[in-house]
Write a protein that holds these residues in place. Structure first.
Motif, PDB file in Angstrom:
ATOM      1  N   SER A  83      -4.951   6.616   8.388  1.00  0.00           N
ATOM      2  CA  SER A  83      -4.087   7.366   7.484  1.00  0.00           C
ATOM      3  C   SER A  83      -4.433   8.844   7.527  1.00  0.00           C
ATOM      4  O   SER A  83      -5.482   9.238   8.020  1.00  0.00           O
ATOM      5  N   ARG A 140      -9.597   5.098   6.135  1.00  0.00           N
ATOM      6  CA  ARG A 140      -8.820   4.048   6.797  1.00  0.00           C
ATOM      7  C   ARG A 140      -8.585   2.940   5.773  1.00  0.00           C
ATOM      8  O   ARG A 140      -9.272   2.874   4.758  1.00  0.00           O
ATOM      9  N   VAL A 141      -7.647   2.063   6.047  1.00  0.00           N
ATOM     10  CA  VAL A 141      -7.332   0.992   5.107  1.00  0.00           C
ATOM     11  C   VAL A 141      -7.504  -0.347   5.818  1.00  0.00           C
ATOM     12  O   VAL A 141      -6.963  -0.550   6.907  1.00  0.00           O
ATOM     13  N   GLN A 144     -12.238  -1.222   1.565  1.00  0.00           N
ATOM     14  CA  GLN A 144     -12.613   0.127   1.988  1.00  0.00           C
ATOM     15  C   GLN A 144     -14.113   0.329   1.882  1.00  0.00           C
ATOM     16  O   GLN A 144     -14.758   0.705   2.844  1.00  0.00           O
ATOM     17  N   GLU A 151       0.847  -1.194   0.000  1.00  0.00           N
ATOM     18  CA  GLU A 151       0.000   0.000   0.000  1.00  0.00           C
ATOM     19  C   GLU A 151       0.877   1.236   0.000  1.00  0.00           C
ATOM     20  O   GLU A 151       1.686   1.424   0.900  1.00  0.00           O
ATOM     21  N   GLU A 172      -8.560  -5.848  -0.316  1.00  0.00           N
ATOM     22  CA  GLU A 172      -8.810  -4.525   0.259  1.00  0.00           C
ATOM     23  C   GLU A 172     -10.309  -4.316   0.426  1.00  0.00           C
ATOM     24  O   GLU A 172     -11.095  -4.615  -0.465  1.00  0.00           O
TER      25      GLU A 172
END
Length: 106
Positions: free
Chosen positions: A27, A47-48, A62, A2, A60
């Motif tokens: 983040s 956010r991740v 999100q 990432e 992923e």
């Protein structure tokens, strides 16, 4: 790997109670002034979350994880635990210049 965000509060923990450790981090860009000069470097970012699919594969998540993950903030830290005693991992997030934020991941 990432590379879109500057990562801060992070954990390798089982967010969905499937027995596999998932990845989570908050983040936010370091300097708010950068956003005006670099459009690809926003001050507030989501956010991740990466769900562990097993076999060294991650997905992923999100958009699938709800508003608490998707919303953009300039976050700096997170605490992880079962704060409400319901059997899953809860996340408390610290955002710059905002009240403490809780984030449901499931």
């Amino acid at each position: 790997m990432e590379t879109r965000f500057v990562g801060w509060g992070a954990a390798i923990t089982d967010l969905d109670n499937d027995g596999l450790p998932d990845l989570f981090f908050t983040s936010g860009m370091v300097y708010p002034e950068a956003e005006g000069k670099l459009p690809d470097a926003p001050w507030r970012t989501p956010r991740v979350v990466f769900r562990n699919l097993g076999g060294a594969r991650f997905e992923e998540l999100q958009d699938e994880r709800g508003r608490g993950v998707r919303e953009a903030h300039s976050s700096r830290g997170a605490a992880f635990g079962d704060f409400d005693n319901d059997g899953d991992v809860d996340i408390l997030i610290v955002n710059l210049n905002e009240p403490l934020h809780s984030c449901a991941t499931t």
